[in-house]
Write a protein that holds these residues in place. Structure first.
Motif, PDB file in Angstrom:
ATOM      1  N   GLN A   1     116.946   3.684 -12.693  1.00 29.46           N
ATOM      2  CA  GLN A   1     118.157   2.954 -13.064  1.00 29.46           C
ATOM      3  C   GLN A   1     118.447   1.795 -12.112  1.00 29.46           C
ATOM      4  OE1 GLN A   1     120.710   3.996 -16.014  1.00 29.46           O
ATOM      5  NE2 GLN A   1     118.512   3.969 -16.379  1.00 29.46           N
ATOM      6  N   ARG A   2     117.382   1.154 -11.632  1.00 28.67           N
ATOM      7  CA  ARG A   2     117.578  -0.056 -10.857  1.00 28.67           C
ATOM      8  C   ARG A   2     116.325  -0.914 -10.972  1.00 28.67           C
ATOM      9  NH1 ARG A   2     117.806   2.194  -4.647  1.00 28.67           N
ATOM     10  NH2 ARG A   2     115.783   3.223  -4.568  1.00 28.67           N
ATOM     11  N   GLY A   3     116.526  -2.215 -10.799  1.00 28.44           N
ATOM     12  CA  GLY A   3     115.426  -3.136 -10.999  1.00 28.44           C
ATOM     13  C   GLY A   3     115.510  -3.745 -12.390  1.00 28.44           C
ATOM     14  N   HIS A   4     114.373  -4.170 -12.918  1.00 25.45           N
ATOM     15  CA  HIS A   4     114.307  -4.814 -14.218  1.00 25.45           C
ATOM     16  C   HIS A   4     113.383  -4.019 -15.142  1.00 25.45           C
ATOM     17  CE1 HIS A   4     115.821  -8.042 -11.686  1.00 25.45           C
ATOM     18  NE2 HIS A   4     116.167  -8.704 -12.760  1.00 25.45           N
ATOM     19  N   THR A   5     113.827  -3.822 -16.365  1.00 21.87           N
ATOM     20  CA  THR A   5     112.959  -3.210 -17.359  1.00 21.87           C
ATOM     21  C   THR A   5     113.237  -3.836 -18.712  1.00 21.87           C
ATOM     22  OG1 THR A   5     112.066  -1.085 -18.132  1.00 21.87           O
ATOM     23  CG2 THR A   5     114.460  -1.301 -18.097  1.00 21.87           C
ATOM     24  N   ALA A   6     112.351  -3.574 -19.645  1.00 21.66           N
ATOM     25  CA  ALA A   6     112.483  -4.118 -20.997  1.00 21.66           C
ATOM     26  C   ALA A   6     112.352  -2.983 -21.993  1.00 21.66           C
ATOM     27  CB  ALA A   6     111.411  -5.177 -21.257  1.00 21.66           C
ATOM     28  N   LEU A   7     113.025  -3.127 -23.120  1.00 25.01           N
ATOM     29  CA  LEU A   7     113.067  -2.094 -24.139  1.00 25.01           C
ATOM     30  C   LEU A   7     112.768  -2.720 -25.492  1.00 25.01           C
ATOM     31  CD1 LEU A   7     113.839   0.862 -24.903  1.00 25.01           C
ATOM     32  CD2 LEU A   7     116.213   0.100 -25.003  1.00 25.01           C
ATOM     33  N   HIS A   8     111.817  -2.150 -26.206  1.00 29.81           N
ATOM     34  CA  HIS A   8     111.463  -2.628 -27.539  1.00 29.81           C
ATOM     35  C   HIS A   8     111.860  -1.545 -28.531  1.00 29.81           C
ATOM     36  CE1 HIS A   8     108.177  -4.472 -30.375  1.00 29.81           C
ATOM     37  NE2 HIS A   8     109.413  -4.707 -30.777  1.00 29.81           N
ATOM     38  N   LEU A   9     112.965  -1.762 -29.246  1.00 30.63           N
ATOM     39  CA  LEU A   9     113.483  -0.771 -30.186  1.00 30.63           C
ATOM     40  C   LEU A   9     112.697  -0.826 -31.490  1.00 30.63           C
ATOM     41  CD1 LEU A   9     117.326  -1.246 -29.662  1.00 30.63           C
ATOM     42  CD2 LEU A   9     115.806   0.409 -28.580  1.00 30.63           C
TER      43      LEU A   9
ATOM     44  N   ILE B   1     102.582  -0.119 -17.816  1.00 27.28           N
ATOM     45  CA  ILE B   1     103.995   0.141 -18.106  1.00 27.28           C
ATOM     46  C   ILE B   1     104.731   0.778 -16.935  1.00 27.28           C
ATOM     47  CG2 ILE B   1     103.655   0.295 -20.598  1.00 27.28           C
ATOM     48  CD1 ILE B   1     103.593   3.332 -20.345  1.00 27.28           C
ATOM     49  N   ALA B   2     104.029   1.071 -15.855  1.00 28.85           N
ATOM     50  CA  ALA B   2     104.628   1.755 -14.709  1.00 28.85           C
ATOM     51  C   ALA B   2     105.866   1.050 -14.147  1.00 28.85           C
ATOM     52  CB  ALA B   2     103.586   1.964 -13.610  1.00 28.85           C
ATOM     53  N   PRO B   3     105.871  -0.281 -13.981  1.00 27.37           N
ATOM     54  CA  PRO B   3     107.084  -0.916 -13.430  1.00 27.37           C
ATOM     55  C   PRO B   3     108.310  -0.703 -14.307  1.00 27.37           C
ATOM     56  CG  PRO B   3     105.194  -2.389 -13.275  1.00 27.37           C
ATOM     57  CD  PRO B   3     104.755  -1.242 -14.139  1.00 27.37           C
ATOM     58  N   TRP B   4     108.142  -0.773 -15.625  1.00 23.05           N
ATOM     59  CA  TRP B   4     109.261  -0.514 -16.538  1.00 23.05           C
ATOM     60  C   TRP B   4     109.755   0.917 -16.411  1.00 23.05           C
ATOM     61  CZ3 TRP B   4     106.408  -2.985 -21.308  1.00 23.05           C
ATOM     62  CH2 TRP B   4     106.555  -4.380 -21.271  1.00 23.05           C
TER      63      TRP B   4
ATOM     64  N   TRP C   1     116.536  -6.017 -23.977  1.00 29.37           N
ATOM     65  CA  TRP C   1     116.024  -5.307 -25.138  1.00 29.37           C
ATOM     66  C   TRP C   1     116.006  -6.192 -26.381  1.00 29.37           C
ATOM     67  CZ3 TRP C   1     121.107  -4.227 -23.556  1.00 29.37           C
ATOM     68  CH2 TRP C   1     122.104  -4.400 -24.506  1.00 29.37           C
ATOM     69  N   GLU C   2     115.141  -5.814 -27.286  1.00 33.56           N
ATOM     70  CA  GLU C   2     115.082  -6.473 -28.590  1.00 33.56           C
ATOM     71  C   GLU C   2     114.619  -5.460 -29.621  1.00 33.56           C
ATOM     72  OE1 GLU C   2     111.714  -9.194 -29.344  1.00 33.56           O
ATOM     73  OE2 GLU C   2     111.253  -8.952 -27.221  1.00 33.56           O
ATOM     74  N   ALA C   3     114.919  -5.745 -30.894  1.00 31.46           N
ATOM     75  CA  ALA C   3     114.604  -4.818 -31.969  1.00 31.46           C
ATOM     76  C   ALA C   3     113.506  -5.366 -32.860  1.00 31.46           C
ATOM     77  CB  ALA C   3     115.844  -4.539 -32.812  1.00 31.46           C
ATOM     78  N   MET C   4     112.683  -4.461 -33.356  1.00 30.19           N
ATOM     79  CA  MET C   4     111.683  -4.826 -34.358  1.00 30.19           C
ATOM     80  C   MET C   4     112.389  -5.152 -35.671  1.00 30.19           C
ATOM     81  SD  MET C   4     108.487  -2.535 -35.740  1.00 30.19           S
ATOM     82  CE  MET C   4     107.383  -3.059 -34.446  1.00 30.19           C
ATOM     83  N   SER C   5     111.872  -6.117 -36.409  1.00 29.77           N
ATOM     84  CA  SER C   5     112.468  -6.465 -37.689  1.00 29.77           C
ATOM     85  C   SER C   5     112.243  -5.333 -38.696  1.00 29.77           C
ATOM     86  CB  SER C   5     111.862  -7.757 -38.236  1.00 29.77           C
ATOM     87  OG  SER C   5     110.513  -7.526 -38.635  1.00 29.77           O
ATOM     88  N   PRO C   6     113.138  -5.199 -39.687  1.00 32.41           N
ATOM     89  CA  PRO C   6     112.956  -4.149 -40.693  1.00 32.41           C
ATOM     90  C   PRO C   6     111.596  -4.224 -41.388  1.00 32.41           C
ATOM     91  CG  PRO C   6     115.147  -5.072 -40.853  1.00 32.41           C
ATOM     92  CD  PRO C   6     114.400  -5.925 -39.874  1.00 32.41           C
TER      93      PRO C   6
ATOM     94  N   VAL D   1     107.145  13.057 -17.905  1.00 35.69           N
ATOM     95  CA  VAL D   1     107.590  12.138 -18.954  1.00 35.69           C
ATOM     96  C   VAL D   1     106.398  11.394 -19.533  1.00 35.69           C
ATOM     97  CG1 VAL D   1     108.829   9.980 -19.391  1.00 35.69           C
ATOM     98  CG2 VAL D   1     109.936  11.785 -18.131  1.00 35.69           C
ATOM     99  N   LEU D   2     106.320  11.386 -20.854  1.00 34.73           N
ATOM    100  CA  LEU D   2     105.362  10.539 -21.552  1.00 34.73           C
ATOM    101  C   LEU D   2     106.060   9.223 -21.873  1.00 34.73           C
ATOM    102  CD1 LEU D   2     102.754   9.907 -23.160  1.00 34.73           C
ATOM    103  CD2 LEU D   2     103.839  11.035 -25.129  1.00 34.73           C
ATOM    104  N   ALA D   3     105.479   8.113 -21.430  1.00 33.27           N
ATOM    105  CA  ALA D   3     106.055   6.802 -21.708  1.00 33.27           C
ATOM    106  C   ALA D   3     105.098   5.983 -22.546  1.00 33.27           C
ATOM    107  CB  ALA D   3     106.376   6.066 -20.412  1.00 33.27           C
ATOM    108  N   MET D   4     105.671   5.148 -23.395  1.00 35.20           N
ATOM    109  CA  MET D   4     104.900   4.249 -24.240  1.00 35.20           C
ATOM    110  C   MET D   4     105.551   2.875 -24.234  1.00 35.20           C
ATOM    111  SD  MET D   4     103.874   6.552 -27.569  1.00 35.20           S
ATOM    112  CE  MET D   4     102.801   7.980 -27.394  1.00 35.20           C
ATOM    113  N   GLY D   5     104.728   1.835 -24.320  1.00 37.91           N
ATOM    114  CA  GLY D   5     105.275   0.496 -24.315  1.00 37.91           C
ATOM    115  C   GLY D   5     104.405  -0.489 -25.064  1.00 37.91           C
ATOM    116  N   THR D   6     105.057  -1.461 -25.687  1.00 40.61           N
ATOM    117  CA  THR D   6     104.361  -2.582 -26.307  1.00 40.61           C
ATOM    118  C   THR D   6     104.350  -3.729 -25.300  1.00 40.61           C
ATOM    119  OG1 THR D   6     106.350  -3.633 -27.223  1.00 40.61           O
ATOM    120  CG2 THR D   6     105.338  -1.861 -28.518  1.00 40.61           C
ATOM    121  N   ASP D   7     103.885  -4.894 -25.729  1.00 38.00           N
ATOM    122  CA  ASP D   7     103.928  -6.058 -24.849  1.00 38.00           C
ATOM    123  C   ASP D   7     105.357  -6.490 -24.546  1.00 38.00           C
ATOM    124  OD1 ASP D   7     101.179  -6.178 -24.723  1.00 38.00           O
ATOM    125  OD2 ASP D   7     101.001  -7.611 -26.382  1.00 38.00           O
ATOM    126  N   ARG D   8     106.319  -6.029 -25.376  1.00 41.00           N
ATOM    127  CA  ARG D   8     107.708  -6.470 -25.235  1.00 41.00           C
ATOM    128  C   ARG D   8     108.563  -5.520 -24.410  1.00 41.00           C
ATOM    129  NH1 ARG D   8     109.016  -8.457 -31.460  1.00 41.00           N
ATOM    130  NH2 ARG D   8     107.232  -9.863 -31.670  1.00 41.00           N
TER     131      ARG D   8
END
Length: 284
Positions: A182-190, A172-175, A100-105, A129-136
């Protein structure tokens, strides 16, 4: 059973949860519950037990109103969260490898300007579930059972009013599959204000089968008097389930609020507790 393998199971479980929740504290015998779903008792028992790891009867016991108080008695301390440095890195949550990583203020203040956010709808054990994702990584996951798909979409889009949204579930399906399973690899953009991100980071430290309180979170992030602000930040969490805001309870043992509906919160806590105490993997 993985999250996207068999949508039939999710439909059955969602209907079963509705029936169990509607019954409140009144037990629903297995034959009656199965009949309401148009299934034989034996087949329903098999499907349900494969999903949650315990029988429908045992699961109903976990849905009792005393569950929150019982969990509070066994909650884990969050002192280590206060010493956590930064958001860049990785964390092992059960069988999930989460980056995971966070967006700058400054970028957050722009309301998502310059971002392309991909959206899609996916099945889950707790409703669509509605899911949304950026490139990160994933920046939003929301349950629609309580407020409906249109309001759910409007709610998440309003968080980033200047972003560009495009329907692209495949991207975004793999994430999403990894996050829900709760298994495998995913990424989170806060994507949030700095204080909110601190609260969400603290939530990420709470493992399945455990809970904490708003006041414990406030202390862990170095703002012990900001309990109300912590509660607000918990309620603004845009990534349901993966950032487990459902594991935050009132100090009194009350469930508190849940942005996506209290029945969903109670069902998730019961599901996680049942699997944790049964020694089952935290996968669905």
């Amino acid at each position: 059973m993985t999250t996207l393998e068999n949508s039939y199971h999710y439909q059955v479980i969602a209907r079963a949860l509705d029936q169990i929740d509607a019954a409140g504290t009144k037990p629903l015998p297995l034959p009656d519950l199965a009949a309401k779903l148009g299934m034989s008792a034996a087949h329903f028992q098999k499907v349900f037990s494969a999903w949650v790891g315990v029988s429908p009867k045992r699961y109903q016991q976990y849905l009792s109103l005393d569950l929150a108080r019982d969990l509070l008695a066994k909650r884990l301390p969050l002192e280590a969260v206060a010493d956590h440095s930064g958001l860049s890195g990785s964390s092992r949550l059960h069988d999930l490898f989460l980056r995971w990583e966070a967006m700058s203020p400054g970028d957050y203040a722009k309301g998502g300007a310059g971002l392309t956010i991909r959206t899609g709808w996916f099945p889950s054990p707790f409703g669509e579930v509605l899911a949304m994702g950026t490139d990160r990584g994933l920046c939003g996951m929301a349950f629609a059972a309580d407020c409906g798909p249109d309001a759910t979409m409007a709610d998440l889009r309003a968080r980033w009013p200047a972003a560009q949204f495009t329907e692209d579930p495949a991207a975004i399906a793999p994430w999403v599959e990894a996050a829900l399973g709760q298994r495998g690899h995913t990424a989170l953009h806060l994507i949030g204000a700095p204080f909110q991100i601190k609260v969400w980071e603290a939530l990420l430290q709470i493992p399945s089968g455990h809970v904490t309180t708003y006041s414990d979170i406030a202390g862990a992030i170095g703002h012990p008097r900001a309990v109300r602000a912590v509660g607000t930040a918990v309620g603004r969490n845009p990534v349901a389930f993966l950032i487990p805001c459902h594991r935050a309870l009132r100090k009194s043992g009350g469930l508190g609020g849940y942005h996506w509906g209290l029945p969903v919160k109670r069902a998730m806590l019961a599901w996680e507790t049942a699997r944790y105490e049964a020694g089952q993997p935290m996968t669905v």
